[in-house]
Design a protein around this motif. Structure first.
Motif, short mmCIF file in Angstrom:
data_model
loop_
_atom_site.label_atom_id
_atom_site.label_comp_id
_atom_site.label_asym_id
_atom_site.label_seq_id
_atom_site.Cartn_x
_atom_site.Cartn_y
_atom_site.Cartn_z
N HIS A 1 7.84 -66.53 -20.01
CA HIS A 1 8.13 -65.13 -20.29
C HIS A 1 8.40 -64.36 -19.00
O HIS A 1 9.35 -63.59 -18.90
CB HIS A 1 6.95 -64.46 -21.04
CG HIS A 1 6.95 -64.71 -22.52
ND1 HIS A 1 6.74 -65.96 -23.04
CD2 HIS A 1 7.12 -63.86 -23.56
CE1 HIS A 1 6.78 -65.88 -24.36
NE2 HIS A 1 7.02 -64.63 -24.71
N VAL A 2 7.53 -64.58 -18.01
CA VAL A 2 7.68 -63.89 -16.72
C VAL A 2 8.97 -64.32 -16.03
O VAL A 2 9.69 -63.50 -15.46
CB VAL A 2 6.47 -64.16 -15.82
CG1 VAL A 2 6.69 -63.59 -14.42
CG2 VAL A 2 5.20 -63.54 -16.43
N THR B 1 11.88 -62.27 -14.17
CA THR B 1 11.79 -62.34 -12.71
C THR B 1 12.93 -63.13 -12.07
O THR B 1 13.37 -62.82 -10.97
CB THR B 1 10.44 -62.95 -12.30
OG1 THR B 1 9.39 -62.22 -12.92
CG2 THR B 1 10.25 -62.90 -10.79
N THR C 1 -1.81 -61.58 -10.99
CA THR C 1 -0.49 -62.18 -10.88
C THR C 1 -0.43 -63.52 -11.62
O THR C 1 -1.46 -64.02 -12.09
CB THR C 1 -0.13 -62.43 -9.40
OG1 THR C 1 -1.06 -63.41 -8.88
CG2 THR C 1 -0.22 -61.14 -8.60
N VAL C 2 0.76 -64.10 -11.70
CA VAL C 2 0.90 -65.42 -12.30
C VAL C 2 0.10 -66.44 -11.49
O VAL C 2 -0.52 -67.34 -12.06
CB VAL C 2 2.39 -65.82 -12.38
CG1 VAL C 2 2.54 -67.30 -12.76
CG2 VAL C 2 3.13 -64.94 -13.37
N LEU D 1 -0.63 -70.69 -20.94
CA LEU D 1 -0.23 -70.43 -19.56
C LEU D 1 1.26 -70.71 -19.36
O LEU D 1 1.98 -69.92 -18.74
CB LEU D 1 -1.05 -71.30 -18.60
CG LEU D 1 -0.64 -71.24 -17.12
CD1 LEU D 1 -0.99 -69.87 -16.53
CD2 LEU D 1 -1.33 -72.35 -16.33
N ALA E 1 -3.33 -66.30 -12.63
CA ALA E 1 -3.49 -66.91 -13.95
C ALA E 1 -3.57 -68.43 -13.83
O ALA E 1 -4.36 -69.08 -14.53
CB ALA E 1 -2.31 -66.52 -14.84
N LEU F 1 3.32 -68.04 -20.97
CA LEU F 1 3.24 -66.81 -20.16
C LEU F 1 4.21 -66.90 -18.98
O LEU F 1 4.95 -65.95 -18.69
CB LEU F 1 1.81 -66.62 -19.67
CG LEU F 1 1.50 -65.41 -18.78
CD1 LEU F 1 0.03 -65.00 -18.93
CD2 LEU F 1 1.77 -65.69 -17.29
N ILE F 2 4.20 -68.04 -18.30
CA ILE F 2 5.06 -68.21 -17.12
C ILE F 2 6.54 -68.17 -17.51
O ILE F 2 7.35 -67.57 -16.81
CB ILE F 2 4.72 -69.52 -16.40
CG1 ILE F 2 3.30 -69.44 -15.81
CG2 ILE F 2 5.73 -69.81 -15.29
CD1 ILE F 2 2.80 -70.73 -15.20
N ALA G 1 1.02 -60.77 -14.37
CA ALA G 1 0.82 -61.54 -15.60
C ALA G 1 0.23 -60.62 -16.66
O ALA G 1 -0.52 -59.69 -16.35
CB ALA G 1 -0.11 -62.72 -15.34
N THR G 2 0.55 -60.87 -17.90
CA THR G 2 0.02 -60.03 -18.99
C THR G 2 -1.49 -60.13 -19.09
O THR G 2 -2.15 -59.25 -19.65
CB THR G 2 0.65 -60.45 -20.33
OG1 THR G 2 0.46 -61.86 -20.52
CG2 THR G 2 2.14 -60.16 -20.35
N SER G 3 -2.05 -61.21 -18.55
CA SER G 3 -3.50 -61.40 -18.60
C SER G 3 -4.23 -60.65 -17.49
O SER G 3 -5.44 -60.67 -17.39
CB SER G 3 -3.82 -62.90 -18.49
OG SER G 3 -3.23 -63.45 -17.32
#
Length: 307
Positions: free
Chosen positions: A98-99, A103, A120-121, A92, A124, A95-96, A115-117
């Protein structure tokens, strides 16, 4: 099949704290019956997030992600240090980070970003809360970039590449050798992690911090002539700046020179002028008031006993 509206999804999210996609799926499964959807999410364990949202989250991880001439650092909190060793939580945080790189450093914008999952983040994070069973939150983010040069980084107490308790970014502008510059950037970032500078130079210090230091110096020398106090305060502030401003601090890797002098000396190896333009230092949980629980009193309270 019932028409599932955005308002219905929003209402269910507010009631349960579950992710947007989970709410939409639950409403589809229950043909739009919100109460039934609440029960379904509870059965799946996805409605726990809302109940845990008020609990103090002062542990967690600082994460860094670098790409080209840009890097991001984020702090994602959890309630206990145990969660930091959880693979799901580590994923997680990555991921954040990366975003955030794409952003920017605005927390609300990051939370609203895809989010890639899926979702939104924010979704996630809510899903991770439900999965792990602890409150989690994105506290802050910072993104640094250079036009030509590198953003050096360092993670202290790393438990995985780019994840740890202290994360530092250092922006070095230079047309010189990038490999040498990256090595230098890491060394300077290590200095920042250890020395905790407040600003790049004296001009960058918070005026409120400077005013407080002046007041302390004046109070210590109360009773002396005003012109004497003024000189003492002026001298004291210069000394203070050398202690807390990055470029003026003594370089931890060579106490015989300042950071600014070390950068100047490194220009020969890099092959071009070097300008340190910015830095960011995130230490996990700094400034968060942690709740200290009295375990014995807590047990007694649950048993209905008086302490």
């Amino acid at each position: 099949m019932a028409n599932i509206t955005a308002q219905m999804v929003k209402e269910l999210r507010e009631m349960t704290g579950a992710g947007m996609m989970d709410c939409k799926s639950a409403l589809n499964e229950t043909n739009g019956d919100i109460e039934a959807a609440v029960d379904l999410l509870r059965k799946k364990g996805l409605s726990k997030a809302a109940k845990k949202a008020g609990r103090v989250a002062a542990e967690g991880l600082v994460g860094i992600f670098t790409e080209g001439t840009k890097a991001a650092v984020v702090e994602v909190n959890s309630e206990t240090d145990f969660v930091a060793r959880n693979d799901h939580f580590q994923g997680l945080v990555k991921l954040i980070a990366h975003v955030a790189l794409k952003t920017g450093d605005n927390v609300d914008a990051i939370l609203a970003a895809p989010a890639t999952s899926g979702g939104t983040v924010a979704d996630a994070i809510a899903s991770s809360i439900a999965t792990i069973g602890e409150n989690q939150s994105l506290r802050r983010a910072s993104v640094l970039s250079v036009t030509d040069g590198v953003v050096g980084s360092y993670v202290h107490n790393a438990i995985d590449p780019g994840l740890g308790k202290i994360g530092v970014l250092v922006a070095l502008e230079s047309t010189g050798d990038k490999a040498e510059l990256a090595a230098l950037g890491r060394m300077v970032a290590m200095h920042v992690a250890a020395a905790s500078p407040l600003a790049l130079d004296a001009a960058g210090l918070d005026p409120a911090v400077v005013a407080r230091e002046k007041a302390i110096l004046a109070e210590k020398n109360a009773g002396k002539p005003e012109n004497v106090i003024a000189k003492i305060v002026e001298s004291g502030i210069k000394t203070y700046a050398k202690e807390v401003c990055l470029l003026d601090q003594l370089y931890i890797h060579d106490g015989g020179k300042t950071v600014a002098q070390a950068l100047k000396e490194a220009e020969g190896k890099v092959g071009a002028p070097i300008k340190l333009t910015a830095f960011t230092r995130f230490a996990l949980g700094e400034g968060i008031e942690k709740v200290e629980n009295d375990f014995a009193a807590e047990v007694a309270a649950q048993a209905g006993l008086k302490s």
